[in-house]
Design a protein around this motif. Structure first.
Motif, PDB file in Angstrom:
ATOM      1  N   ARG A  53       0.933  -1.125  -0.109  1.00 33.64           N
ATOM      2  CA  ARG A  53      -0.009  -0.094  -0.121  1.00 33.64           C
ATOM      3  C   ARG A  53       0.807   1.250   0.017  1.00 33.64           C
ATOM      4  N   ILE A  54       1.859   1.343   0.719  1.00 33.77           N
ATOM      5  CA  ILE A  54       2.744   2.560   1.016  1.00 33.77           C
ATOM      6  C   ILE A  54       3.363   2.615  -0.366  1.00 33.77           C
ATOM      7  N   ALA A  55       4.067   1.655  -1.068  1.00 33.28           N
ATOM      8  CA  ALA A  55       4.648   1.596  -2.314  1.00 33.28           C
ATOM      9  C   ALA A  55       3.804   2.295  -3.336  1.00 33.28           C
ATOM     10  N   ALA A  56       2.554   1.609  -3.485  1.00 31.21           N
ATOM     11  CA  ALA A  56       1.552   2.175  -4.433  1.00 31.21           C
ATOM     12  C   ALA A  56       1.142   3.488  -4.309  1.00 31.21           C
ATOM     13  N   HIS A  57       1.051   4.034  -2.905  1.00 34.61           N
ATOM     14  CA  HIS A  57       0.680   5.493  -2.838  1.00 34.61           C
ATOM     15  C   HIS A  57       1.902   6.437  -3.401  1.00 34.61           C
ATOM     16  N   LEU A  58       3.178   5.991  -2.821  1.00 33.28           N
ATOM     17  CA  LEU A  58       4.340   6.862  -3.085  1.00 33.28           C
ATOM     18  C   LEU A  58       4.478   6.836  -4.583  1.00 33.28           C
ATOM     19  N   ASP A  59       4.320   5.702  -5.383  1.00 34.86           N
ATOM     20  CA  ASP A  59       4.833   5.314  -6.842  1.00 34.86           C
ATOM     21  C   ASP A  59       3.755   6.163  -7.670  1.00 34.86           C
ATOM     22  N   ALA A  60       2.502   6.448  -7.170  1.00 30.76           N
ATOM     23  CA  ALA A  60       1.451   7.091  -7.884  1.00 30.76           C
ATOM     24  C   ALA A  60       1.722   8.380  -7.641  1.00 30.76           C
ATOM     25  N   GLY A  61       2.451   9.161  -6.707  1.00 32.37           N
ATOM     26  CA  GLY A  61       2.639  10.715  -6.812  1.00 32.37           C
ATOM     27  C   GLY A  61       2.426  11.150  -5.157  1.00 32.37           C
ATOM     28  N   CYS A  62       1.871  10.343  -4.607  1.00 32.04           N
ATOM     29  CA  CYS A  62       1.596  10.999  -2.898  1.00 32.04           C
ATOM     30  C   CYS A  62       2.981  11.229  -2.462  1.00 32.04           C
ATOM     31  N   ASP A  63       3.050  12.233  -1.819  1.00 30.35           N
ATOM     32  CA  ASP A  63       4.372  12.601  -0.741  1.00 30.35           C
ATOM     33  C   ASP A  63       4.135  12.223   0.663  1.00 30.35           C
ATOM     34  N   VAL A  64       3.048  11.949   1.266  1.00 33.18           N
ATOM     35  CA  VAL A  64       2.988  11.408   2.586  1.00 33.18           C
ATOM     36  C   VAL A  64       1.770  10.255   2.818  1.00 33.18           C
ATOM     37  N   VAL A  65       2.298   9.402   3.520  1.00 33.41           N
ATOM     38  CA  VAL A  65       1.139   8.499   3.686  1.00 33.41           C
ATOM     39  C   VAL A  65       1.049   8.264   5.315  1.00 33.41           C
ATOM     40  N   PRO A  66      -0.351   8.612   5.761  1.00 29.89           N
ATOM     41  CA  PRO A  66      -0.609   8.268   7.065  1.00 29.89           C
ATOM     42  C   PRO A  66      -0.825   6.650   7.648  1.00 29.89           C
ATOM     43  N   VAL A  67      -0.188   6.466   8.469  1.00 30.24           N
ATOM     44  CA  VAL A  67      -0.148   5.008   9.250  1.00 30.24           C
ATOM     45  C   VAL A  67      -0.828   5.230  10.724  1.00 30.24           C
ATOM     46  N   CYS A  68      -2.248   5.462  10.819  1.00 29.75           N
ATOM     47  CA  CYS A  68      -2.814   5.775  11.801  1.00 29.75           C
ATOM     48  C   CYS A  68      -2.822   4.945  13.085  1.00 29.75           C
ATOM     49  N   HIS A  69      -2.777   3.555  12.579  1.00 26.88           N
ATOM     50  CA  HIS A  69      -3.101   2.404  13.684  1.00 26.88           C
ATOM     51  C   HIS A  69      -1.535   2.236  14.139  1.00 26.88           C
ATOM     52  N   PRO A  70      -1.283   2.379  15.425  1.00 25.08           N
ATOM     53  CA  PRO A  70       0.152   2.110  15.749  1.00 25.08           C
ATOM     54  C   PRO A  70       0.513   0.611  15.692  1.00 25.08           C
ATOM     55  N   GLU A  71      -0.272  -0.324  15.602  1.00 22.56           N
ATOM     56  CA  GLU A  71       0.225  -1.795  15.400  1.00 22.56           C
ATOM     57  C   GLU A  71       0.748  -2.000  13.974  1.00 22.56           C
ATOM     58  N   LEU A  72       0.293  -0.943  12.925  1.00 22.53           N
ATOM     59  CA  LEU A  72       0.843  -1.219  11.643  1.00 22.53           C
ATOM     60  C   LEU A  72       2.356  -0.243  11.355  1.00 22.53           C
ATOM     61  N   VAL A  73       2.569   0.468  12.427  1.00 21.20           N
ATOM     62  CA  VAL A  73       3.900   1.460  12.156  1.00 21.20           C
ATOM     63  C   VAL A  73       5.078   0.637  11.962  1.00 21.20           C
ATOM     64  N   PRO A  74       5.311  -0.245  13.094  1.00 22.97           N
ATOM     65  CA  PRO A  74       6.840  -0.936  12.567  1.00 22.97           C
ATOM     66  C   PRO A  74       6.942  -1.453  11.125  1.00 22.97           C
ATOM     67  N   GLU A  75       5.757  -2.391  10.700  1.00 20.57           N
ATOM     68  CA  GLU A  75       5.835  -2.901   9.374  1.00 20.57           C
ATOM     69  C   GLU A  75       6.048  -1.737   8.316  1.00 20.57           C
ATOM     70  N   ALA A  76       5.194  -0.531   8.620  1.00 17.05           N
ATOM     71  CA  ALA A  76       5.234   0.394   7.374  1.00 17.05           C
ATOM     72  C   ALA A  76       6.889   1.137   7.539  1.00 17.05           C
TER      73      ALA A  76
END
Length: 350
Positions: A263-286
């Motif tokens: 998901r992060i790679a797809a957002h950044l590759d599409a042109g997003c500058d910043v990706v919110p990861v709001c759930h703390p349990e997802l942060v280490p993997e992100a």
């Protein structure tokens, strides 16, 4: 670059480590992080102290049901209440929306934040996540309010973020919990949902947040994963030069492309500058997913505020009391169909 969520009202040791990661651009707080006005000011200060570089501190503080900061803050009316005022006196309604924006942004800055993700410029056409968060169903009316709201936020020293591009209001589904598909052609979207975004961009909006909505007649993927929407239409056709935020990758409509890293790679590759990861349990993997990927820290510098606006200074400003008194005129919209919406859940980006 990631904007991350944290778990509670104080920073944990692991979260301090996250904030020092080179891929971490800042943090977003929710109701779970807020106990009092004093506590949240201490928490925002602690977040800044934990990092070796400037961080962007964010919150959703729109008005109505989407207000993460409540105790000690003004209870802001939902934006849809301005629609009835506009039908009676357009100029007075726009001036009052500008005061709403100034008051909201000033209080958010006083709490130690740089940015509230506002304004919503989706159309009020029955979406379960948007509900009375939208100004109006009429694109031209929303466009007028978008320009006024951007101006009010700028007067308070805060950047403005238009959301959710290219328009989340005309489908029923809530992307926090389900996929959403808008099958209209691009020409229909240009005549309707894109109108407020064009007006907000012309007024100097600093950022745009993408929608996790798919528009199959325009592009096959959700808009936040779409080079067509971000590169060709937002940046090319509309001429936007500011910061592009993805919506929260923890939402159900974000999941079709794969796991957190995908998901992060797809957002950044599409042109997003910043990706919110709001759930703390997802942060280490992100954070792990961005190891070795170059980070564009310069993209966010224009959004970071001029430093916290102290409450003492704000309360001494006559405009604060005047704006609070004036907003009593804004009617409370009718029953909101989105009672169970993720926008009302303190763990989700609105």
């Amino acid at each position: 670059m990631l904007i991350i969520g944290i778990a509670g009202t104080e920073l944990r040791a692991q979260e301090r480590d996250w904030l020092q990661h080179p891929a971490c651009a800042g943090a977003i707080l929710f109701a779970r992080n807020v106990a009092s006005r004093e506590q949240v000011a201490e928490l925002t200060a602690a977040i800044r102290a934990a990092a070796a570089r400037p961080l962007l501190l964010c919150v959703d503080q729109e008005g109505g049901r989407v207000q993460r900061l409540r105790e000690g803050h003004t209870a802001l009316p939902a934006l849809h209440g301005f629609d009835a005022l506009y039908r009676r006196d357009p100029q007075a309604a726009l001036a009052l929306a500008r005061e709403h924006a100034w008051l909201m942004a000033s209080e958010v800055r006083a709490a130690g934040f740089d940015l509230s993700f506002a304004p919503v410029v989706d159309l009020a056409r029955g979406n379960r996540a948007i509900g009375n968060r939208a100004f109006s169903a009429d694109p031209q009316v929303v466009a007028a309010f978008a320009a006024a709201y951007v101006a009010g936020m700028h007067e308070a020293g805060m950047a403005a973020t238009l959301k959710h591009f290219p328009g989340h209001g005309s489908v029923a589904e809530d992307t926090h919990f389900e996929a959403a598909v808008d099958d209209r052609p691009l020409e229909a979207l240009r005549r309707e949902d894109l109108v407020p975004f064009a007006a907000g961009i012309a007024a100097g909006a600093d950022a745009v947040m993408m929608a996790h909505v798919t528009y199959p007649q325009v592009a096959p993927e959700p808009a936040g994963y779409s080079p067509r929407w971000i590169g060709d239409i937002l940046r090319g056709e509309l001429g936007f030069r500011g910061v592009v935020f993805a919506d929260d990758i923890g939402m159900a409509a974000a999941t079709p492309v794969g796991g957190v890293a995908a998901r992060i790679a797809a957002h950044l590759d599409a042109g997003c500058d910043v990706v919110p990861v709001c759930h703390p349990e997802l942060v280490p993997e992100a954070l792990q997913a961005l190891q070795g990927r170059p980070a564009n820290t310069a993209a966010l510098l224009g959004l970071i505020g001029r430093g916290p606006l102290g409450w003492d200074a704000l309360l001494a400003d006559p405009r604060h009391a005047q704006a609070r008194a004036a907003l009593v005129q804004v009617p409370t919209p009718g029953a909101d169909a989105a009672i169970a919406s993720g926008a009302n859940d303190a763990g989700y980006l609105a």
